[in-house]
Design an enzyme around this catalytic site. Structure first.
Site, mmCIF file in Angstrom:
data_model
loop_
_atom_site.group_PDB
_atom_site.id
_atom_site.type_symbol
_atom_site.label_atom_id
_atom_site.label_comp_id
_atom_site.label_asym_id
_atom_site.label_seq_id
_atom_site.Cartn_x
_atom_site.Cartn_y
_atom_site.Cartn_z
ATOM 1 N N GLY A 184 -72.685 -116.057 96.821
ATOM 2 C CA GLY A 184 -72.835 -114.915 95.931
ATOM 3 C C GLY A 184 -74.258 -114.705 95.474
ATOM 4 N N GLU A 186 -69.852 -119.629 102.912
ATOM 5 C CA GLU A 186 -68.426 -119.525 102.562
ATOM 6 C C GLU A 186 -67.498 -119.983 103.679
ATOM 7 O OE1 GLU A 186 -70.435 -116.372 99.966
ATOM 8 O OE2 GLU A 186 -70.692 -117.224 101.972
ATOM 9 N N ALA A 218 -71.160 -119.002 94.081
ATOM 10 C CA ALA A 218 -70.099 -118.819 93.088
ATOM 11 C C ALA A 218 -69.719 -120.158 92.466
ATOM 12 C CB ALA A 218 -68.881 -118.182 93.745
ATOM 13 N N GLU A 271 -75.799 -112.809 98.207
ATOM 14 C CA GLU A 271 -75.262 -111.449 98.156
ATOM 15 C C GLU A 271 -75.890 -110.642 97.029
ATOM 16 O OE1 GLU A 271 -70.794 -111.750 99.977
ATOM 17 O OE2 GLU A 271 -71.186 -112.876 98.128
#
Length: 259
Positions: A110, A133, A65, A113
């Site tokens: 992300g 994270e 991210a 993911e």
């Protein structure tokens, strides 16, 4: 439709979505999620498209991210801003076409993911995957705590999430996080080869199979088997089923029409 943060190309029924923020290692922000979702919806409705490949190119998939965008966010901001990513991930995961993630370089946070919502993951031998994270005092918020354990098992998923460590492509293959590892310069070639194989199969049957698997993972075994039986029976009302079995008996390749 023209996009700023993704590039969409279609060639012989195979669509490739390339993340296009190379200056920040394809970091994912709200604009990327919105445009990625719009591109996926557009391709989902395009009957000429049989398979979708998502990639970041041959250097990096997505390094996570956009932390600059997140650093000053409040809990309310995050609750609101995360919705486009969740909506996009859910749509891609359940779109009625096979989705292949072609992963080079970093696929972190992300980015990792995003690979989890694909049906198949092919990694270049230079790929590194991880959910770091925890090192920022947060947890994976794009489905990582839910999809990763379902894919590789709870114990290994906890190790990766709790440590935040990156793993190599070969380790990802060993634990079942990716399906295949190939030389970096062959990544998109191999992804397209697999896409061509999927595209040659019956589109309706693949759609039903994908739905059976995705829905069945949320059910107990008995209900999952009942759902599978229902989908299996419905396929006998399709033209592709008639063509597939006729071609088999006539000892020729089937000409599926997706109907």
């Amino acid at each position: 439709m023209a996009y700023e943060t993704v590039i969409v190309e279609i060639d012989e029924g195979i669509a490739t979505i390339t993340l296009n923020r190379p200056e920040v290692l394809n970091a994912l922000n709200s604009q990327v999620f919105i445009e990625l979702g719009e591109a996926a919806e557009e391709l989902s409705g395009d009957e000429s498209v049989r398979v979708v490949i998502i990639t970041g190119g041959d250097k990096v998939f997505a390094a996570g991210a956009d932390i600059k965008q997140m650093a000053s966010a409040t809990a309310v901001d995050v609750s609101t801003n995360v919705r486009p990513s969740l909506r996009t991930f859910n749509f891609i995961e359940n779109m009625h076409k096979p989705v292949i993630a072609a992963i080079a370089g970093y696929a972190l946070g992300g980015g990792c993911e995003l690979t989890l919502v694909a049906d198949v993951r092919i990694a270049a031998d230079n790929a590194q995957l991880g959910l770091p994270e925890i090192k920022l005092g947060i947890l994976p918020g794009g489905g990582g705590t839910q999809r990763l354990p379902r894919l590789i098992g709870a114990a290994k998923a906890k190790e990766l999430i709790y440590s935040g460590d990156f793993i190599s492509a070969e380790e990802a293959l060993r634990i079942g996080l990716v399906n295949k590892v190939v030389p970096a310069d062959q990544l998109l070639i191999e992804a397209k080869k697999m896409a061509q194989k999927f595209a040659a199969r019956g589109a309706v049957a693949i759609q039903m199979a994908k739905t059976c698997i995705n829905e069945g993972l949320q059910m107990d075994l008995d209900r999952g088997l009942q759902y599978e039986h229902k989908c299996f029976s419905l396929l006998f009302a399709t033209e592709d089923q008639k063509e597939g079995m006729k071609a088999f008996l006539e000892k020729r390749k089937p000409n599926f029409q997706g109907r």
